[in-house]
Enzyme design. Structure first.
Site, PDB file in Angstrom:
ATOM      1  N   SER A   1       0.842  -1.193   0.000  1.00  0.00           N
ATOM      2  CA  SER A   1       0.000   0.000   0.000  1.00  0.00           C
ATOM      3  C   SER A   1       0.886   1.256   0.000  1.00  0.00           C
ATOM      4  O   SER A   1       1.666   1.442  -0.922  1.00  0.00           O
ATOM      5  CB  SER A   1      -0.968  -0.043   1.188  1.00  0.00           C
ATOM      6  OG  SER A   1      -2.054   0.827   0.997  1.00  0.00           O
TER       7      SER A   1
ATOM      8  N   HIS B   1      -7.751  -5.958   0.682  1.00  0.00           N
ATOM      9  CA  HIS B   1      -6.545  -5.128   0.715  1.00  0.00           C
ATOM     10  C   HIS B   1      -5.466  -5.713   1.621  1.00  0.00           C
ATOM     11  O   HIS B   1      -4.277  -5.515   1.377  1.00  0.00           O
ATOM     12  CB  HIS B   1      -6.910  -3.712   1.173  1.00  0.00           C
ATOM     13  CG  HIS B   1      -5.799  -2.723   1.004  1.00  0.00           C
ATOM     14  ND1 HIS B   1      -5.232  -2.430  -0.221  1.00  0.00           N
ATOM     15  CD2 HIS B   1      -5.126  -1.960   1.916  1.00  0.00           C
ATOM     16  CE1 HIS B   1      -4.275  -1.526  -0.068  1.00  0.00           C
ATOM     17  NE2 HIS B   1      -4.188  -1.233   1.208  1.00  0.00           N
TER      18      HIS B   1
END
Length: 269
Positions: free
Chosen positions: A103, A237
């Site tokens: 990320s 995620h």
């Protein structure tokens, strides 16, 4: 590489060694340095330490403003992370060093790799970019400008944060300053999309990640002159938390292509 990596006092502020591997049986050890997501810390990668085989030395970057660096001001610009991490890694940069970022950490990892290549004139073993679209596909966001509730709502959207943390006011107060600074950093970061690295790149994502599609991960192909691979794993995620064994297997497969992974995997996925 001979022996474990030794870092000086300045570098110790930024790097945390997470395992103590035995020498590689084939004589080709490697260092893997991991950079966490927004609001994350070096401890995020602790579970990897018990999964890695002999000869893979695991280090994680500890951003300021959290855990044992809680008393330090958080970074608010990308350069405030990249420059000290590059300084810590420059002495060992080259074909025995791989960098992994998830990320926000993926963006930091790219900038670290670019600068290490510029300083040393040679590629790293591999760059892993996880949970982030290629730079030209990253949509503009302004979550950090929306206050605490906007930050907490985005955490819930992404998953990966224990509900006990979000529901406990004391814990939230501990987490929010670093999270707010990290969101500000990554949302104001403007990458140079024209810079291409020589280091081979692997782009990874979960198949239900709300932040990046497999196609957006595949688009990282245009940012390396080296080999490129795209990996899609089950999950959202934070797929790498949900499936750590599968995650580490993929990393090892790309670090040592064509070499069987010889280790005892835990029975849990």
């Amino acid at each position: 590489m001979t022996g474990a990596m030794v870092v000086d006092e300045r570098a110790q502020r930024w790097l945390r060694r997470l395992n103590n591997p035995q020498p590689a049986p084939d004589g080709s050890p490697i260092r893997l340095v991991a950079l966490p997501h927004a609001g994350g810390s070096a401890g995020f990668f602790h579970q990897w330490a018990r999964l890695l085989p002999r000869g893979v030395e695991l280090w994680a970057v500890q951003y300021p403003g959290r855990q044992d660096r809680a008393g330090e001001p958080c970074a608010t610009r990308m350069s405030e992370l990249v420059e000290p991490v590059v300084a810590a890694l420059a002495p060992v940069a080259g074909p025995d060093l791989a960098v992994f970022g998830h990320s926000m950490g993926a963006a930091v990892a790219v900038e670290v790799t670019r600068e290490l290549e510029r300083r040393t004139g040679r590629p790293l073993a591999r760059l892993f970019v996880s949970g982030r679209p290629a730079p030209h596909l990253q949509p503009p966001t302004d979550v950090h400008g929306g206050g605490d509730e906007a930050l907490l709502a985005d955490l819930r959207r992404l998953g990966g944060t224990d509900d006990s943390v979000l529901g406990d006011e004391t814990l939230r107060d501990l987490v929010l300053p670093a999270l707010r600074a990290d969101y500000r950093l990554i949302e104001t970061y403007q990458p140079d999309g024209s810079v291409v690295v020589d280091t081979p790149v692997t782009a990874l994502c979960g198949d239900s990640d709300p932040e990046v599609t497999p196609e957006q991960a595949e688009a990282w192909r245009g940012y390396t002159r080296g080999e490129f691979r795209a990996r899609v794993l089950p999950g959202d995620h934070f797929y790498l938390v949900e499936k750590p064994v599968a995650m580490v297997r993929q990393v090892l497969a790309d670090l040592r292509p064509g070499t069987p992974v010889t280790m005892s995997w835990p029975s849990t996925p």
